[in-house]
Design an enzyme around this catalytic site. Structure first.
Site, short mmCIF file in Angstrom:
data_model
loop_
_atom_site.label_atom_id
_atom_site.label_comp_id
_atom_site.label_asym_id
_atom_site.label_seq_id
_atom_site.Cartn_x
_atom_site.Cartn_y
_atom_site.Cartn_z
N GLU A 224 -10.14 1.98 3.60
CA GLU A 224 -10.44 1.55 2.24
C GLU A 224 -10.22 0.03 2.14
OE1 GLU A 224 -7.64 2.99 -0.57
OE2 GLU A 224 -8.81 2.39 -2.33
N HIS A 225 -9.04 -0.41 2.55
CA HIS A 225 -8.72 -1.85 2.59
C HIS A 225 -8.50 -2.25 4.04
CE1 HIS A 225 -7.01 -0.30 -1.27
NE2 HIS A 225 -7.63 -1.35 -1.76
N HIS B 230 2.13 2.95 -3.22
CA HIS B 230 1.19 3.62 -4.14
C HIS B 230 1.53 5.09 -4.31
CE1 HIS B 230 -1.79 1.05 -5.82
NE2 HIS B 230 -2.05 0.46 -4.67
N HIS C 131 -53.81 15.95 -6.36
CA HIS C 131 -53.38 14.57 -6.16
C HIS C 131 -54.59 13.69 -5.79
CE1 HIS C 131 -49.40 16.34 -6.12
NE2 HIS C 131 -48.84 15.15 -6.01
N ASP D 283 -6.55 -6.28 -5.42
CA ASP D 283 -6.17 -5.17 -6.31
C ASP D 283 -6.20 -5.61 -7.77
OD1 ASP D 283 -5.79 -3.42 -4.24
OD2 ASP D 283 -3.63 -3.80 -4.07
N GLN E 244 0.83 -1.20 0.00
CA GLN E 244 0.00 0.00 0.00
C GLN E 244 0.87 1.26 0.00
OE1 GLN E 244 -3.37 -0.02 -0.33
NE2 GLN E 244 -2.87 2.09 -0.78
#
Lengths: 425, 425
Positions: B322-323, B258, B415, B356, B255
Site C-alpha cells: 500500500e505504502h 495503526h 445492426h 497520510d 504504520q
C-alpha cells in the site's frame, strides 16, 4: 412497445423499472464449479467443457498453427473492416493515456501520479449465437495501450473444438498473448485461480451469460478485480419530428436483436412521430433473421411521450441508459445537458452500431442503471495509478508542523515522530 | 520482526504472505442488519446505534448549530493545519481533472469523453480510537472537485451523541452537504438503501472495521458501487546504508501503530543496517502511547536482507505494498522501476505520514495486495466518464462499410440495417 403519454413524475419510477431476473438461485452451482476449478485445474476445465460445451479437449491453449490457419479463413473485406475498426478504437483510446504532471503542492513538496498497466489481464469472449470478435477489439486494444504484459483470452470452443476464425484473427491482431478454449464459469475460475495451462490474472473483463456474470461476482469477492457488473443491453432514444422514423426504428431494433432481455426505450415529444416509429418497427422486424429475439425484447420496451426535450433528458438521466441516441433538434446542445449515460450518439447519422463496432469509442458499457456510478471500459480500466511524493529537507520543514499537529490530534504519535525525528536531525 | 537473510525466490511466496483473518463467519449477522435497515429505515438505524454505540439518538442528522459549535471547539493551530492540508490535497487532485479532447478517428467521425461527478456520494468515517478527520479531507476534497451534487457523511457518535469537532469542522470546510450520526453496518445500509433521513447514494467510500468492510462487499453485490476492497494497512521500506536507521524505524512504527493487524516490512541490502533499525524500533516503541498496538503489529512484520536493491524492488512488486518508502541511493531512479504500489515515498525526507496527512496525495489506497489491480482514491473515483460520438453524413459514408461488414459477420443484421437504411437515404 408499451406507450406512456405525458406521465407525471410520480409515475416515472415505474417507467424506468428494468425487467429484472433474479439469478441468485444459480449461485450455489456456480460456486461449486469454481471450487472444482480451484482444486483440480485443467482437469476440471476439461470436464466441464465436455459437460457444457460437448467437446473433449486435449489442449486448452490455441496453437500458433490454429491462429495462422484462422487468418486464412477470414475474408479480406472482413480483415479490412477489422483493421479499420482497430485503427479508430486505437486512435480514440490512445488519447486516454495520462501524461505525468508533477505538482509542487507547496515549496519542496512534489507529488505526481503515473499509470502502470495491470500486469495480467484476462479477457472473456462468450460463444453462443454471435461470434463477438468486435469485443476482442474493445478489450484487447486498450489493454495493449495500457501496457498490460500478459493479455490472455478465454472463449468457448465449438463442438469440434474450434474457435471462430474472426475471434482468433482479431486476438492476434491486437496483441493477445495467449488464447484458451474455455467458456462459462470454468473460464472465469481458470483465470481467477490459474491452472496448469491457464495463467492466473489480476482483473477479468468481458460480457457473458448469467452464469459468467455470477462467477465474476464471486471471484471479485475473492480478490480478483472485474471490469464492471453486467446486465442486459439497452438503448434509449430521444427524438422529435426532426428525426427519421425509419432510422430510429432501425436503432431500436439493432438493440432489441441482442437478446430477449434487452430493453429499448423511445422518448419523444410527438405522438405522431411515436406512431411512425412503431409502424416502421413492425415493417422492419419482419425481415430480421433474429426476429424472434427482437420481438421478445420489444415486449419489455417502452415509448414515452414527454412534454419537452428537457423533460425527456431528465427522465433519461433517471434511467441512466447504457446507450443514448439524441435524434432531436439541437442534438449537440442536448448532449451537453446529459448527466448520466454510458455512451451518447449525437444526431441522425450516429447510429449505435457505429459505436458498437468502429467509431472508436468502447462498446463495453455500464448497463442496468450502473451508468450512474460506473464508466465504460477504457485505458483506465487496464491500469493502476500509482502516486508518488518527494520532499526536500526544506519541503519537510514547510509541511512538518501541519503533519505533526494533525497526527497529534488524531492520537497517532508515531506518525508525528516520523516527522519530528527528521526535523530534529 | 522476523529476519530473512538472502532468501531465494522459491521462498518469496511465503515472505509476501499477509496475516489473513477470515471474517466470512460475520456475513450472516451483517446481512441481517442490512436487511433490517432496508425494511425499517431510521427506526432500525436508531435501534442498532443504541445496541452497538450505546447512544439513544433523536435526530440522525447533525444540525447547523452542532456544526457551528464544533468549529469553536477546534484549536486554531489545528484549523490552520487542516486548511493547509486541504489546500495541498486540492492542488494535487485538481490536476486530475480531465479536459475534453475531441478525436476525429476518421473524417466525419468525432469521438470524445467527458467526466461527470457521481451525483450522490456517501463517505464513511469510522469512530473508534482515532478521530480520522484526515480521511474526511481525502474523500470530500476529490468529491467536490469531481462535481458530486450530494456528498453525505456518516460517522458513529460518542455515547453522549456527539461527533468529534475536528470531523465536523473538516466536513463543512470541504463541502459535505449532510452529516449523519450513524456508524458501522447500519450506516452502510442506510447510505445504500436510503432511509427517511439518510439519502440513498450511488457509491460509498471510506475505511472501516471488518463489519463495515463486509457490509460494503454485500451492498456492492446489490448494485451500489464502493471505492475499493479493504484490508489492514501496511508499509514496505526499501533502504540501504544511505538511509537513517532512526528515520526508517519511525516510519515502520508509524504504520505499526495503526492496528494490531497492520504489517510493516523492511527490505535492505545491509545486515548491519537491519540491526540498527531493529534497535531503533525497540528504543522508539517504548514511549509510544499506542505501544501495545505497535508491538502486536511488529509480530506480523518482517525484515528481509536482499542481495541488491533491484532484487528488493522485484520482491516489493510481488508484495504490492500500500505504502512504499524508498530510502536508498538513487531513490528517484529506483522509483522509476516500481511496477506495483499504492503510493511511493521517495528519499529520506518523505515519511509516510507526510502523505497520510498533507503532501497532497490521497491516503485512501489499495492494501492487502490490491495495488496489483486497483488505484488509490482520486477524482476518477468520484466521476463516471461518458463517451460521445457525432458522425456527419460523410462520416457515416466513410465508416459504413466497416460497420456493415462486421455486423453481418457477427450475424447481427439489425445492426447492419441501422447503417444501410441511413446510407440509402
Amino acid at each position: 412497445m408499451k406507450i406512456y403519454k405525458y406521465p407525471d413524475k410520480k409515475g416515472w419510477s415505474g417507467i424506468i423499472q428494468r425487467p429484472m431476473t433474479d439469478y441468485s438461485a444459480l449461485e450455489k452451482s456456480v460456486k461449486k464449479i469454481l471450487q472444482k476449478i480451484k482444486e483440480k485445474g485443467d482437469k476440471a476445465v476439461r470436464k466441464f467443457s465436455k459437460e457444457f460445451d460437448g467437446v473433449d479437449l486435449k489442449n486448452l491453449q490455441v496453437t500458433e498453427k490454429e491462429i495462422n490457419k484462422a487468418s486464412t479463413l477470414v475474408a479480406d473485406d472482413l480483415k479490412q473492416a477489422i483493421q479499420q475498426a482497430k485503427d479508430n478504437i486505437q486512435r480514440f483510446h490512445l488519447a486516454q493515456k495520462e501524461e505525468i504532471k508533477k505538482i509542487e503542492t507547496m515549496p519542496g513538496v512534489i507529488c505526481w501520479r503515473k499509470s502502470k498497466g495491470i500486469e495480467k489481464a484476462g479477457l472473456y469472449i462468450p460463444g453462443g449465437s454471435a461470434p463477438l470478435f468486435s469485443t476482442v477489439l474493445m478489450l484487447a486494444v486498450p489493454a495493449q495501450i495500457a501496457g498490460c504484459k500478459e493479455i490472455i483470452l478465454c472463449t468457448p470452443p465449438s463442438k469440434d473444438g474450434d474457435i471462430n476464425p474472426a475471434i482468433l484473427y482479431a486476438a492476434q491482431l491486437c496483441g493477445v498473448t495467449k488464447i484458451f478454449k474455455a467458456g462459462g464459469v470454468q473460464a472465469i475460475g481458470a483465470m481467477a485461480y490459474g491452472t496448469e495451462s491457464i495463467p492466473k490474472v489480476f482483473k477479468i473483463f468481458g460480457p457473458g451469460n448469467q452464469y459468467v456474470t455470477l462467477a465474476k461476482q464471486v471471484i471479485q469477492q475473492q480478490g480478483v478485480a472485474i471490469d464492471m457488473p453486467a446486465g442486459p443491453s439497452e438503448v434509449l432514444v430521444i427524438a422529435d419530428d426532426t428525426a427519421f422514423p425509419e432510422f430510429v426504428a432501425a436503432d431500436l431494433l439493432s438493440q432489441a436483436e441482442h437478446g430477449g432481455d434487452s430493453q429499448v426505450i423511445l422518448l419523444t415529444i410527438s405522438e405522431t412521430f411515436a406512431e411512425k416509429v412503431n409502424n416502421a418497427i413492425s415493417k422492419q422486424v419482419k425481415d430480421l433473421p433474429r426476429k424472434h429475439i427482437a420481438e421478445k425484447a420489444l415486449k419489455n420496451s417502452k415509448t414515452v411521450i414527454c412534454k419537452t426535450i428537457d423533460e425527456a433528458i431528465e427522465l433519461s438521466d433517471l434511467y441512466a441508459p447504457e446507450h443514448l441516441i439524441l435524434a432531436c433538434n439541437n442534438a449537440e446542445e442536448a448532449a451537453t445537458k446529459i448527466n448520466t449515460a454510458g455512451s451518447v450518439f449525437i444526431g441522425n447519422y450516429s447510429p449505435e452500431s457505429a459505436g458498437d463496432y468502429a467509431s472508436g469509442t468502447n462498446h463495453t458499457l455500464p448497463t442496468n442503471g450502473y451508468a450512474a456510478m460506473y464508466s465504460g471500459v477504457s485505458v483506465d480500466s487496464f491500469v493502476k495509478k500509482i502516486t508518488y511524493q518527494q520532499l526536500t529537507k526544506e519541503g519537510l520543514q514547510n509541511i512538518g508542523n501541519t503533519v505533526m499537529t494533525m497526527a497529534a490530534a488524531e492520537g497517532l504519535d508515531a506518525h508525528k515522530n516520523a516527522v519530528a525525528i527528521r526535523l530534529k536531525n
